[in-house]
Scaffold this active site. Structure first.
Site, short mmCIF file in Angstrom:
data_model
loop_
_atom_site.label_atom_id
_atom_site.label_comp_id
_atom_site.label_asym_id
_atom_site.label_seq_id
_atom_site.Cartn_x
_atom_site.Cartn_y
_atom_site.Cartn_z
N TYR A 139 -25.54 4.49 54.01
CA TYR A 139 -24.61 4.43 52.94
C TYR A 139 -25.13 4.88 51.76
CZ TYR A 139 -20.54 2.64 55.67
OH TYR A 139 -19.56 2.13 56.59
N LYS A 187 -19.97 -1.97 54.63
CA LYS A 187 -21.48 -2.29 54.84
C LYS A 187 -22.13 -2.11 53.63
CE LYS A 187 -21.75 0.20 58.70
NZ LYS A 187 -20.06 0.41 59.09
#
Length: 354
Positions: free
Chosen positions: A145, A113
């Site tokens: 992230y 991702k």
């Protein structure tokens, strides 16, 4: 100098396999989770909540790790909440272990991702070309992230440790009660099809059926984490981590069907999401578990249909470049079909599936 590992998220698919590997290569291992497993030989359980700084500091007061592995996250309703919660978990953990001055390396596990975008914008908009390479920059979109990485970078600048970031593709590995576990989900789905005579239908998109893809075996990821944490050349680097082969689901689906003794249904070009196919199957799984003496009658603790649908429903081909790790000396390889089969064998041997 002794090697002492602290694994945050030891009950998950990554942390579980990493703990076993680190014990095997001689680390002293502490496994942190809200409810750490007690069946990991050689792992010292640490019960703590990463969102509770006070209890976290108390639980880790006597733990002085040389290596910290962050392998956990909590899914929230929005990406803004994902960022707030998951950044706080990383920050709280590194704040708790920082004062002892023992940490030499922190490894953070994220995923693709990084390149594909968060759940709210997954696989949409302007994406980098495949195969994904580590030098490709961040997308112009908020992503938890990135927030996790920034917390690691800030703590590293403060405390002087080295770091590595690991970006696996979909992970295959043994873990129960895990929120993202395609291998166990497909094993349960195939078992339901075999036991009921339902068609074994590929749930995803034509792009995934026909395009190239790759995956990550949790055991290979464990070896990669250990390599990066103990190899000077890998210090302060981000790495993709995949098995090293590529395949098309049009081939893999038949391989999985053959292992379970079911006939794969022809793919009609349209997604047939597992969330729909497995809706209402919980009572049926409870019955199958009772009939075969399986250890887990609760379907929700085994199957994560939503996550498998997200991966197999992607509208683009996804392959990942591993050249950076290869150049620095990590040469491990794992055939993905064998990774599935070895997982299925273990699930059968431990009476998770019949």
């Amino acid at each position: 100098m002794s090697e002492t590992a602290l694994i945050a998220g030891v009950s998950g698919i990554v942390g579980n396999n990493l703990a076993r590997h680190l014990v095997g290569v001689g680390f002293t291992v502490h496994g942190l989770a809200r409810r750490p497993p007690t069946d990991l030989d050689g792992v010292k359980p640490v019960a703590a909540d990463l969102l509770d700084p006070d209890s976290l500091r108390a639980a880790l007061a006597e733990v002085k790790p040389s290596h910290v592995f962050i392998t956990t996250w909590l899914r929230q309703e929005t990406e803004a909440e994902n960022i707030r919660v998951n950044a706080a978990m990383v920050r709280n953990l590194l704040d708790a272990v920082g004062p002892a001055g023992s940490v030499r390396h922190v490894a953070l596990v994220t995923g693709l991702k990084h390149y594909l975008g968060p759940f709210e914008a997954y696989g949409h908009g302007t994406l980098p070309a495949t195969p994904f390479r580590e030098e490709q920059g961040r997308l112009d979109v908020e992503n938890f992230y990135y927030a996790q990485e920034d917390e690691v970078f800030a703590a590293a600048a403060r405390d002087g440790f080295g770091w590595s970031v690991h970006r696996p593709h979909t992970i295959i590995g043994y873990a129960l009660g895990n929120a993202m576990n395609m291998g166990v989900t497909l094993a349960v789905y195939a078992t339901l099809c075999r036991e009921t005579g339902r068609p074994f239908r590929f749930p995803g998109s034509a792009a995934q059926w026909n395009g190239l893809t790759d995956m990550t075996d949790a055991r290979l990821l464990a070896r990669h984490l250990t390599w990066a944490a103990t190899t000077p050349e890998a210090r302060n680097e981000a790495f993709n981590v995949v098995n090293g082969d590529v395949f098309r689901w049009s081939w893999m689906w038949g391989r999985i069907a053959e292992w379970f003794g079911v006939e794969p249904a022809p793919f009609d070009g349209q997604p047939n999401p597992l969330e729909m196919q497995m809706a209402g199957a919980a009572p049926l799984w409870t019955e199958i578990a009772a009939r075969h003496g399986l250890i887990e009658p609760d379907l929700s603790r085994l199957a994560s249909a939503w996550h498998t649908d997200a991966d197999l429903g992607r509208p683009i081909e996804v392959v990942t470049d591993m050249s950076k790790s290869r150049r620095l000396g990590f040469l491990d390889y794992q055939a993905t079909d064998d990774a599935f089969f070895e997982l299925f064998e273990r699930l059968r041997a431990t009476r998770v599936i019949p």
